[in-house]
Design a protein around this motif. Sequence first.
Motif, PDB file in Angstrom:
ATOM      1  N   ALA A 173       0.832  -1.208   0.000  1.00  0.00           N
ATOM      2  CA  ALA A 173       0.000   0.000   0.000  1.00  0.00           C
ATOM      3  C   ALA A 173       0.865   1.255   0.000  1.00  0.00           C
ATOM      4  O   ALA A 173       0.469   2.291  -0.533  1.00  0.00           O
ATOM      5  CB  ALA A 173      -0.919  -0.001   1.218  1.00  0.00           C
ATOM      6  N   THR A 174       2.048   1.159   0.602  1.00  0.00           N
ATOM      7  CA  THR A 174       2.896   2.346   0.726  1.00  0.00           C
ATOM      8  C   THR A 174       4.120   2.211  -0.161  1.00  0.00           C
ATOM      9  O   THR A 174       4.846   1.214  -0.088  1.00  0.00           O
ATOM     10  CB  THR A 174       3.302   2.557   2.195  1.00  0.00           C
ATOM     11  OG1 THR A 174       2.112   2.583   2.986  1.00  0.00           O
ATOM     12  CG2 THR A 174       4.041   3.870   2.373  1.00  0.00           C
ATOM     13  N   ARG A 175       4.334   3.203  -0.990  1.00  0.00           N
ATOM     14  CA  ARG A 175       5.452   3.184  -1.934  1.00  0.00           C
ATOM     15  C   ARG A 175       6.113   4.552  -1.979  1.00  0.00           C
ATOM     16  O   ARG A 175       5.523   5.553  -1.610  1.00  0.00           O
ATOM     17  CB  ARG A 175       4.952   2.855  -3.348  1.00  0.00           C
ATOM     18  CG  ARG A 175       4.427   1.441  -3.522  1.00  0.00           C
ATOM     19  CD  ARG A 175       4.338   1.123  -5.003  1.00  0.00           C
ATOM     20  NE  ARG A 175       5.638   1.305  -5.638  1.00  0.00           N
ATOM     21  CZ  ARG A 175       5.829   1.490  -6.938  1.00  0.00           C
ATOM     22  NH1 ARG A 175       4.804   1.508  -7.751  1.00  0.00           N
ATOM     23  NH2 ARG A 175       7.050   1.662  -7.428  1.00  0.00           N
ATOM     24  N   LEU A 176       7.330   4.565  -2.507  1.00  0.00           N
ATOM     25  CA  LEU A 176       8.063   5.824  -2.685  1.00  0.00           C
ATOM     26  C   LEU A 176       7.844   6.368  -4.092  1.00  0.00           C
ATOM     27  O   LEU A 176       7.779   5.605  -5.055  1.00  0.00           O
ATOM     28  CB  LEU A 176       9.564   5.590  -2.477  1.00  0.00           C
ATOM     29  CG  LEU A 176      10.013   5.233  -1.065  1.00  0.00           C
ATOM     30  CD1 LEU A 176      11.491   4.852  -1.081  1.00  0.00           C
ATOM     31  CD2 LEU A 176       9.778   6.404  -0.115  1.00  0.00           C
ATOM     32  N   TYR A 177       7.746   7.680  -4.175  1.00  0.00           N
ATOM     33  CA  TYR A 177       7.651   8.347  -5.473  1.00  0.00           C
ATOM     34  C   TYR A 177       8.576   9.561  -5.447  1.00  0.00           C
ATOM     35  O   TYR A 177       8.521  10.361  -4.508  1.00  0.00           O
ATOM     36  CB  TYR A 177       6.219   8.829  -5.749  1.00  0.00           C
ATOM     37  CG  TYR A 177       5.198   7.733  -5.738  1.00  0.00           C
ATOM     38  CD1 TYR A 177       4.823   7.094  -6.921  1.00  0.00           C
ATOM     39  CD2 TYR A 177       4.604   7.323  -4.548  1.00  0.00           C
ATOM     40  CE1 TYR A 177       3.883   6.073  -6.913  1.00  0.00           C
ATOM     41  CE2 TYR A 177       3.664   6.302  -4.532  1.00  0.00           C
ATOM     42  CZ  TYR A 177       3.309   5.688  -5.718  1.00  0.00           C
ATOM     43  OH  TYR A 177       2.385   4.670  -5.707  1.00  0.00           O
ATOM     44  N   TYR A 178       9.355   9.670  -6.473  1.00  0.00           N
ATOM     45  CA  TYR A 178      10.227  10.838  -6.606  1.00  0.00           C
ATOM     46  C   TYR A 178       9.524  11.831  -7.525  1.00  0.00           C
ATOM     47  O   TYR A 178       9.025  11.445  -8.582  1.00  0.00           O
ATOM     48  CB  TYR A 178      11.558  10.394  -7.205  1.00  0.00           C
ATOM     49  CG  TYR A 178      12.480  11.526  -7.593  1.00  0.00           C
ATOM     50  CD1 TYR A 178      13.341  12.097  -6.657  1.00  0.00           C
ATOM     51  CD2 TYR A 178      12.494  12.012  -8.892  1.00  0.00           C
ATOM     52  CE1 TYR A 178      14.187  13.127  -7.023  1.00  0.00           C
ATOM     53  CE2 TYR A 178      13.341  13.044  -9.269  1.00  0.00           C
ATOM     54  CZ  TYR A 178      14.186  13.601  -8.319  1.00  0.00           C
ATOM     55  OH  TYR A 178      15.022  14.618  -8.682  1.00  0.00           O
ATOM     56  N   ASP A 220       5.290  10.331   4.369  1.00  0.00           N
ATOM     57  CA  ASP A 220       6.546  10.983   4.721  1.00  0.00           C
ATOM     58  C   ASP A 220       7.129  11.661   3.493  1.00  0.00           C
ATOM     59  O   ASP A 220       6.666  11.430   2.368  1.00  0.00           O
ATOM     60  CB  ASP A 220       7.547   9.969   5.296  1.00  0.00           C
ATOM     61  CG  ASP A 220       8.478  10.616   6.324  1.00  0.00           C
ATOM     62  OD1 ASP A 220       8.652  11.853   6.286  1.00  0.00           O
ATOM     63  OD2 ASP A 220       9.020   9.884   7.172  1.00  0.00           O
ATOM     64  N   ILE A 221       8.109  12.486   3.729  1.00  0.00           N
ATOM     65  CA  ILE A 221       8.717  13.246   2.651  1.00  0.00           C
ATOM     66  C   ILE A 221      10.201  13.422   2.962  1.00  0.00           C
ATOM     67  O   ILE A 221      10.569  13.659   4.108  1.00  0.00           O
ATOM     68  CB  ILE A 221       7.983  14.593   2.473  1.00  0.00           C
ATOM     69  CG1 ILE A 221       8.527  15.381   1.300  1.00  0.00           C
ATOM     70  CG2 ILE A 221       8.036  15.451   3.734  1.00  0.00           C
ATOM     71  CD1 ILE A 221       7.563  16.449   0.826  1.00  0.00           C
ATOM     72  N   TRP A 222      11.023  13.251   1.924  1.00  0.00           N
ATOM     73  CA  TRP A 222      12.466  13.441   2.071  1.00  0.00           C
ATOM     74  C   TRP A 222      12.958  14.374   0.960  1.00  0.00           C
ATOM     75  O   TRP A 222      12.474  14.292  -0.171  1.00  0.00           O
ATOM     76  CB  TRP A 222      13.203  12.106   1.933  1.00  0.00           C
ATOM     77  CG  TRP A 222      12.953  11.123   3.032  1.00  0.00           C
ATOM     78  CD1 TRP A 222      13.686  10.970   4.164  1.00  0.00           C
ATOM     79  CD2 TRP A 222      11.914  10.128   3.100  1.00  0.00           C
ATOM     80  NE1 TRP A 222      13.166   9.943   4.939  1.00  0.00           N
ATOM     81  CE2 TRP A 222      12.075   9.412   4.309  1.00  0.00           C
ATOM     82  CE3 TRP A 222      10.846   9.772   2.268  1.00  0.00           C
ATOM     83  CZ2 TRP A 222      11.237   8.373   4.696  1.00  0.00           C
ATOM     84  CZ3 TRP A 222      10.011   8.744   2.660  1.00  0.00           C
ATOM     85  CH2 TRP A 222      10.198   8.057   3.856  1.00  0.00           C
ATOM     86  N   PRO A 223      13.926  15.218   1.256  1.00  0.00           N
ATOM     87  CA  PRO A 223      14.451  16.099   0.207  1.00  0.00           C
ATOM     88  C   PRO A 223      15.175  15.279  -0.861  1.00  0.00           C
ATOM     89  O   PRO A 223      15.874  14.318  -0.528  1.00  0.00           O
ATOM     90  CB  PRO A 223      15.458  16.989   0.944  1.00  0.00           C
ATOM     91  CG  PRO A 223      15.343  16.659   2.386  1.00  0.00           C
ATOM     92  CD  PRO A 223      14.628  15.371   2.531  1.00  0.00           C
ATOM     93  N   GLY A 224      15.021  15.651  -2.118  1.00  0.00           N
ATOM     94  CA  GLY A 224      15.735  14.995  -3.202  1.00  0.00           C
ATOM     95  C   GLY A 224      15.328  13.546  -3.370  1.00  0.00           C
ATOM     96  O   GLY A 224      14.220  13.146  -3.016  1.00  0.00           O
ATOM     97  N   PHE A 225      16.236  12.740  -3.929  1.00  0.00           N
ATOM     98  CA  PHE A 225      15.946  11.329  -4.122  1.00  0.00           C
ATOM     99  C   PHE A 225      16.341  10.575  -2.861  1.00  0.00           C
ATOM    100  O   PHE A 225      17.485  10.630  -2.426  1.00  0.00           O
ATOM    101  CB  PHE A 225      16.698  10.781  -5.344  1.00  0.00           C
ATOM    102  CG  PHE A 225      16.420   9.317  -5.560  1.00  0.00           C
ATOM    103  CD1 PHE A 225      15.199   8.906  -6.073  1.00  0.00           C
ATOM    104  CD2 PHE A 225      17.356   8.351  -5.224  1.00  0.00           C
ATOM    105  CE1 PHE A 225      14.916   7.567  -6.250  1.00  0.00           C
ATOM    106  CE2 PHE A 225      17.078   7.001  -5.391  1.00  0.00           C
ATOM    107  CZ  PHE A 225      15.863   6.610  -5.908  1.00  0.00           C
ATOM    108  N   ALA A 269      12.888  19.085  -5.517  1.00  0.00           N
ATOM    109  CA  ALA A 269      12.748  17.654  -5.799  1.00  0.00           C
ATOM    110  C   ALA A 269      12.611  16.945  -4.458  1.00  0.00           C
ATOM    111  O   ALA A 269      13.367  17.223  -3.527  1.00  0.00           O
ATOM    112  CB  ALA A 269      13.972  17.135  -6.539  1.00  0.00           C
ATOM    113  N   VAL A 270      11.624  16.079  -4.340  1.00  0.00           N
ATOM    114  CA  VAL A 270      11.423  15.338  -3.091  1.00  0.00           C
ATOM    115  C   VAL A 270      11.043  13.895  -3.411  1.00  0.00           C
ATOM    116  O   VAL A 270      10.572  13.595  -4.514  1.00  0.00           O
ATOM    117  CB  VAL A 270      10.298  15.944  -2.211  1.00  0.00           C
ATOM    118  CG1 VAL A 270      10.733  17.246  -1.576  1.00  0.00           C
ATOM    119  CG2 VAL A 270       9.002  16.106  -2.992  1.00  0.00           C
ATOM    120  N   THR A 271      11.260  13.032  -2.436  1.00  0.00           N
ATOM    121  CA  THR A 271      10.727  11.678  -2.510  1.00  0.00           C
ATOM    122  C   THR A 271       9.649  11.582  -1.437  1.00  0.00           C
ATOM    123  O   THR A 271       9.892  11.934  -0.285  1.00  0.00           O
ATOM    124  CB  THR A 271      11.821  10.631  -2.243  1.00  0.00           C
ATOM    125  OG1 THR A 271      12.914  10.894  -3.128  1.00  0.00           O
ATOM    126  CG2 THR A 271      11.299   9.228  -2.467  1.00  0.00           C
TER     127      THR A 271
END
Lengths: 679, 679
Positions: free
Chosen positions: B130-135, B204-209, B186-188
């Motif tokens: 259900a939870t995935r990362l997207y850049y 959640d959110i992270w800066p860049g890749f 740009a965030v992931t």
Amino acid sequence: MTDKALVIFTPSGKRGRFDKGTPVLTAARQLGVDLDSVCGGRGICSKCQVSPGYGSFPKHGVTVSDDALSAWNAVEARYDEKRGLKKGRRLGCQATIEGDVVIDVPPESQVHKQVVRKAADARQITMNPATRLYYVEVQEPDMHDPSGDLQRLRDALRRDWEIEGLDAPLSVLTRLQPALREGKWAVTVALWKDHEAERHQLIDIWPGFFEGRLFGLAIDLGSTTIAAHLCDLRNGQVIASAGVMNPQIRFGEDLMSRVSYAMMNPGGDAEMTQAVRDAMAGLATGLAEEADIPARQIVEATVVCNPVMHHLLLGIDPVELGQAPFALATSDAVSGMASDVGLATINSAARAYLLPCIAGHVGADCAAVALSEEPYKSEDLVLICDVGTNAEILLGNKDKVLACSSPTGPAFEGAQISSGQRAAPGAIERVEIDPETKIPRFRVIGSGIWSDEDGFEAAIATTGVTGICGSGIIEAVAEMRMAGIVDASGLIGSAAQTGTPRAIPKGRTHAYVIHDGTADGGPKITVTQGDIRAIQLAKSALYAGARLLMDELRTDSVDSVVLAGAFGAHISPKHAMVLGMIPDCALDKVTSAGNAAGTGARIALCDIDARAKIEAEVHRIHKVETAIEPRFQEHFVAANAIPHATAPFARLRAAAPLPDVSFNTGGAEDGGRRRRRRG
Amino acid sequence: MTDKALVIFTPSGKRGRFDKGTPVLTAARQLGVDLDSVCGGRGICSKCQVSPGYGSFPKHGVTVSDDALSAWNAVEARYDEKRGLKKGRRLGCQATIEGDVVIDVPPESQVHKQVVRKAADARQITMNPATRLYYVEVQEPDMHDPSGDLQRLRDALRRDWEIEGLDAPLSVLTRLQPALREGKWAVTVALWKDHEAERHQLIDIWPGFFEGRLFGLAIDLGSTTIAAHLCDLRNGQVIASAGVMNPQIRFGEDLMSRVSYAMMNPGGDAEMTQAVRDAMAGLATGLAEEADIPARQIVEATVVCNPVMHHLLLGIDPVELGQAPFALATSDAVSGMASDVGLATINSAARAYLLPCIAGHVGADCAAVALSEEPYKSEDLVLICDVGTNAEILLGNKDKVLACSSPTGPAFEGAQISSGQRAAPGAIERVEIDPETKIPRFRVIGSGIWSDEDGFEAAIATTGVTGICGSGIIEAVAEMRMAGIVDASGLIGSAAQTGTPRAIPKGRTHAYVIHDGTADGGPKITVTQGDIRAIQLAKSALYAGARLLMDELRTDSVDSVVLAGAFGAHISPKHAMVLGMIPDCALDKVTSAGNAAGTGARIALCDIDARAKIEAEVHRIHKVETAIEPRFQEHFVAANAIPHATAPFARLRAAAPLPDVSFNTGGAEDGGRRRRRRG
């Protein structure tokens, strides 16, 4: 003759033919007539009361016989006995149709009743709150059909109310089973409807039929003051109001000081968030106590505020709002749990709704003013100024609406004024100065009597004269200008120059004495040169914002002006125009809207459709950024005089010719210095 | 020849023609080929690696020339230099199609990769968490287009990933602005997808890749033990597992004692809720530490449990589950914030998902067993017994599945057994008794060596022999029966009756010594008459439940038996059948599924479609209520003997003829008493 009876509902005019024996409520529902019911037609709630009409109705082409409805039944008799049914009324769920009939649905039985917003205003709020009560009878559990209680509640709501998509927060789910059993499988639920999705949330549950009402809070979260109205969600009535100072003031008087505080102090934003949330929670508790209602029955809150307050309330660091490009973290309306924004003392599952922001400097408060005043529906070109620590300014008509925000500072709210105070009993709110004698008369809040009238002393015996509020200082400065005590540059003349001993020396400038209560141990209330300068800065900012929008629309005049704001209703249009706060306009076209932002919050609270409407409208409002617009600075500087030269003020000059005086003595006063440097 | 090139993807076989210059990733997306990408084709994430094939492909009717794909480019070279690209691999977003080509998508580049559930099992889990990362690269703010940062993030997700309907909890929204600026727009983001609605939640959110991985917890919340598996959400791999005792044991060993505790002690349910939530949070923290990953990267949890644990975890008083009709507060799957069920030490916006319950006594654990074992797809009539403090029993095939729960008590888990203990190093897990000498040999957990083999002492030097676990006691009792130390009624004979000094007097009954470690300061491990009675009660309950379901399907036999449960993998089928735990069945058709409930939790964690599937299937599983069914009591009583008379046990008798002994001496032992009263 047909076996079916003709039924005509008024005032809607909806009509249809129904089998004899059909309950009136059933007929109303099938025709889409707006007839209320909380108990779903079980004769409990009495919300479906109707007034059948008998006799001849030529307009409808029908004659109604005395037996057109079924006879008064036991349920109606019991209800009448217990609580009294108005003469001529029937319960729509009990009375059945037995012949052609005309049935009036009185306003209080309409679901979407129209309520007048305020006495002086013809516009109405449609009652269509997001949170409503529903009475349902739920299937008992059966060991051989092992669905959960929540699932059977959902089934009942689907069956009786056509409600789909019910979410239940854990905090309410924990109370479901005891309530169902205590109510013998009948419960009243409060459901919140999401206007963005076909989805409902369970807010609360009571065993059996719940007699109580639901309430909501409309909160106007200003930089300086927080005002809240407790509203009855059935009829929109404000049953209690209260206001407190925004406790964030200790972190900074104006918004930019607070943004700076957050930037300079790690965790400073969190401190401010906590402060404002605590204040809001306290307000909510106080209102529930004042109105003597259980806080649990407060099930919703709507909040309007400027973008910095918006971010601080949500717990978002407002640092980005302090610098170009003034990016909001989120501009859309925010809908969530009230407890997530600190409103933890009302219903534990209550919802909170923050109106959308228009831009980084034009917030949900401006959106609320737009919702209240509806410039996008206006034929006239209307200028709306919501005056507070920041002014929210809207200009436009049905073709186009512009908005901006202008940092007027707190002077209009009585802050940073030497004798200034909040609008409260004892504050001078009206001032007149005789142009011949230069003697003032005034009126204080809480007393209808002017200071030179008989009975004034008695009228102010309890409050005294304590200071001067926002509307009072505006009138005082304008009257001083009209009486020749202040010149066009804003300088107060000396006693010799003005011919009144009330013009007293104060440092290297002068002050004008409005009231000297020192003999009785009270304050001496004066208007100082500093006060005049503060008002000049504030009015220049307001005017420059309005002017910038007018430039954008390439117009030099507006058709009408609406003064709004917590104290907007108290500003005298004439004095505002003398000061040069607002552009030239026919005086009778300058009106007060009172606290339009607060009214917008109340509309959004009472009418779910209004939320969808303003969410759509904000995207059509064109924002103009004052902070980076060089013309704003030009307008600001040019608007310093009283009144200033950039506006023709033709109408004003005709109504109130201003004395041509000049008190510039080349002395040390700041205005003089400034002029010399320029010369 | 056409200007377009033929592209064939394997293993899917999907093919199409594309303009030369089209990136492989673009072609894959247009054909719906399952090719992963987190960075959206920007050459950052390397998830889209493909293996082009060159040469002749007669099967596909195509010959691929060496220049069918564009030459190795700078992005690929840099990636290869920094991290290494497997030989023959290309980045699908960089390589463009220049001629007819066959492109293989290796398993690790597939979004919905299939992963083997466990070594012994051919069935696979499809990775579809259900939870995935997207850049994403987000539009910078513009003063003249004043949308919020969240709105521009939404726009970017819609544009690049076709994601609609993004909700952002306040806790994540507060981090949006700094992340966007630190990542230079740009965030992931980690997004959770609601399988019930086309809706996503920002986790959640992270800066860049963001280079990191996401993890999830599959939690099997049992009455006695809580087990959790930390899984990598990219490949389903279990990277750490841990278990703790359920701290609610101090409020009651079995579920009904805990329900009683809640009924007798105001606030008792809240105490138990807090205890279990704390234990789960501790497990989560411990697993993150053990795996050396940041707890913030644990973004989801799935929980399976019985209905009482389900209610206590959610904070719902379980009192209704203690009495007919055993109504659940909610039977549907529960999806919410992990922090709402006490998992506050993982990602602050992590989600939790509780599988649906089947009925008041048949919980999410049984649903998880069904999801893992899929009886509803079986051609055979399969009996699945998930053995724990309660047994969850499923019987059925693709036509119909029945389920019930049976209160076996904690004996099978080593509790309430005189020398019992949890399955841990030092516990006896296997027992054999020589039918001639009556001398036992055994094996302890942590050592592969039998107690009569060389090296045993050395192998257990660190653990010692500390007790006997669930599988050990089952084998011990069955072996005692086969060796003639216990008779069919469950009585242990005396030394004289059994011919072994290991049968020692204990009060008015006897006990059998498995191991005497007292000489070395260790325990004397015996099987007492009380232990036999506890096992008899437990196995009778299990058998009676299975038998009740068989009655319901009007069958006397089943095609296969699956033994599941935390210790199910360790039960010997032969011994289970000697005891009469399970109905007669060919021994090679009795298999172990291990912790099927835990596996079900892991499947639901890794595959969002599995959630929808089990939510649909539970409505088709027919629940049989044991608690009020008189036949259950009859089966229970009749199943007391070892083995009992109600099953033919033809296959068992052929495989392991049981000695015809009887130790009933008419003495004071309870079995004797009971039989006398009946006689």
